[in-house]
Design an enzyme around this catalytic site. Structure first.
Site, short mmCIF file in Angstrom:
data_model
loop_
_atom_site.label_atom_id
_atom_site.label_comp_id
_atom_site.label_asym_id
_atom_site.label_seq_id
_atom_site.Cartn_x
_atom_site.Cartn_y
_atom_site.Cartn_z
N CYS A 85 -27.16 8.88 -2.27
CA CYS A 85 -27.99 8.47 -1.03
C CYS A 85 -27.51 8.69 0.25
CB CYS A 85 -28.62 6.90 -1.70
SG CYS A 85 -28.68 7.29 -3.20
N HIS A 140 -30.86 2.68 3.63
CA HIS A 140 -29.28 3.75 3.43
C HIS A 140 -28.30 3.53 4.03
CE1 HIS A 140 -27.83 3.97 -0.68
NE2 HIS A 140 -27.67 2.48 -0.35
#
Length: 502
Positions: A85, A140
């Protein structure tokens, strides 16, 4: 280096795994470089190459994305910046210098790093042309205040700084928060429910409504906008809202994909209803590719956690870092001249003035170690290593059912003098390396050697932003750090310690 809010470190990029890029834009009107078209980038989470009907999924449960591909442009040879990610979403040094104890996605609460203040993100530059920017969904790139979206060019944010890991809900590790701009509205599994047993959650519907409302407001204000829509329903814990539960032939994961497809259809329909579809570019891709913990095998390629292997197919060769440079060109904004940009401007292809892109080598890194190189239809592996034997024997298998003897190794195996070479046209799954005795191998090896030599000469390394050894950077993997550092496990109350320089 300058990057998009989702894009790795270019020529020193982390590992690349492909998912298709779908581009949708009205074919009846072209947008010139000097205009200010709206830009929407939809970045899914762990969505696989084989999830779309247009790419052969037999259940044909993605009619809106399939139509988007038919009406727009489909890049089946499109790489993301990393197979996990955060480094994919940042493309700006979300890594450590350590091959074994590398950080790929980082866990939430323990992380102490985040996006560098020296990075210039896409919304910061789009402001020069009067764009209003919003992120919906997963950020993130750091959860501490200085790393959050509103500090890096976004005007609005609805979503979370991390994945929906959990549930936790204790004093040591609370559940992940959900924000509206700078206000925390609640937490996953509490105010924002995800039923772990049934998979029911209305988060995708919330994200959809936020996107629709933002588009409507900007259209009414006649304001150019940038929407970064980062829904994460296909990331474990996989979820879908009640109307979609049980609808797919592919189980809960298929339900989640169907709801995301429906959401894309709603967003595109609103653009058409508002009459702004002819001045809006919409990009759809995934942050890394299918994760086997979320769904079964999806396509002929190694999946996301297999790291240095790929998932590409054919035709125009591009990657997620190109979206940064391309978006600036579409908005009529010059790229910063004080740094090297690794992304190419795709507008000649998007606007049909060219059918070809520069034939560039792509370099696959793990930490600061060059693992593989792709040139045209050929791919050379200079190192192979999936994870350590200790991890594998304890039940951690990154590539279940996909092991190939001598290729998916659990020892750090160097092939620098005699790299493993695959022809991706004949062997898209990278199962059968060319014979080192063949004329074909010897010929392509010369090209690889020349490209690697030049690359190492020209390389300007980025600064790793996760070279601190907390639990997150260790990525739950303290074993097997024999090459670039040794990880030592201290008492439970302390962070991980590592013996390489910070």
């Amino acid at each position: 280096m300058t990057r998009a809010p989702f894009a790795a470190e270019g020529m020193a990029a982390a590992t690349l795994i492909v998912l298709s890029l779908l581009l949708w834009h009205s074919k009846t009107e072209r947008t010139s470089h000097g205009s200010t078209p709206n830009i929407i980038i939809m970045l899914m989470d762990d969505m696989g190459w084989g999830d779309l009907g247009v790419l052969g999924q037999p259940s044909k449960e993605t009619p809106n994305l399939d139509a988007m591909a038919a009406q727009g442009m489909l890049f089946t040879n499109f790489y993301t910046a990393n197979p996990l990610c955060s480094p994919c979403e940042s493309a700006s040094g979300f890594q450590t210098h350590n091959l074994s104890c590398f950080s790929a996605s980082y866990t939430p609460q323990e992380i102490v790093g985040g996006i560098s203040k020296d990075e210039i993100l896409l919304p910061q530059l789009l402001k020069k042309q009067g764009y209003v920017s919003k992120i919906v969904g997963k950020w993130h790139l750091g959860h501490r205040p200085q790393y959050l979206p509103l500090e890096h060019g976004f005007d609005e944010w609805f979503g979370s700084p991390n994945c929906h890991f959990g549930p936790y809900n204790n004093s040591v590790r609370p559940n992940i928060p959900v924000y509206n701009n700078s206000e925390m509205l609640g937490r996953y599994f509490e105010e924002f429910q995800i039923n772990v047993k049934t998979g029911e959650s209305n988060l995708t519907q919330l994200y959809l409504q936020e996107g629709l409302d933002f588009i409507l407001r900007q259209a009414e204000a006649k304001q150019p906008f940038f929407l970064y829509w980062a829904a994460d329903a296909t990331h474990a814990h996989v979820y879908a809202s009640k109307p979609f539960l049980g609808k797919s032939q592919r189980g809960l994961y298929g339900d989640a994909v169907m709801e995301l497809d429906y959401s894309v259809g709603q967003l595109l329909s609103l653009l058409q209803k508002l009459g702004i579809d002819k001045n809006t570019f919409v990009f759809f891709t995934s942050d890394n590719g299918a994760a086997l913990i979320s769904a079964p095998h999806q396509g002929p390629f190694y999946q996301s956690a297999c790291r240095d292997w790929r998932g590409d197919w054919r035709n125009l060769f591009a990657n997620v870092m190109d979206l940064f440079t391309t978006s600036l060109a579409l908005a009529g904004i010059s790229a910063p001249a004080d740094r090297i940009l690794d992304g190419l401007d795709l507008t000649p292809v998007l606007l049909n003035s060219s059918k070809e892109l520069e034939n560039r080598p792509v370099f696959y890194y793990r930490g600061n170690e060059l693992m593989a190189v792709r040139i045209g239809q050929y791919k050379a592996h200079y190192w192979t290593w999936i994870n350590s034997w200790d991890e594998f024997k304890s039940g951690v298998n990154f590539c279940p059912g996909e092991e190939v003897p001598g290729v998916t190794t659990h020892d750090q195996t160097e092939h620098s003098l005699q790299p493993l070479v695959f022809h991706l046209g004949r062997d898209p799954g990278e199962k059968y390396p060319l014979s080192v005795l063949s004329d074909e191998y010897q010929k392509v090896l010369v090209g690889f050697s020349t490209a690697v030599q030049q690359h190492k000469k020209d390389l300007v390394p980025g600064v790793p932003q996760l070279n601190m050894c907390d639990l997150a950077v260790m990525n739950w993997a303290p074993a097997g750090c024999e090459k670039l550092g040794k990880c030592l496990k201290p008492p439970e109350s302390n962070p991980w310690k590592c013996d390489w320089p910070h």
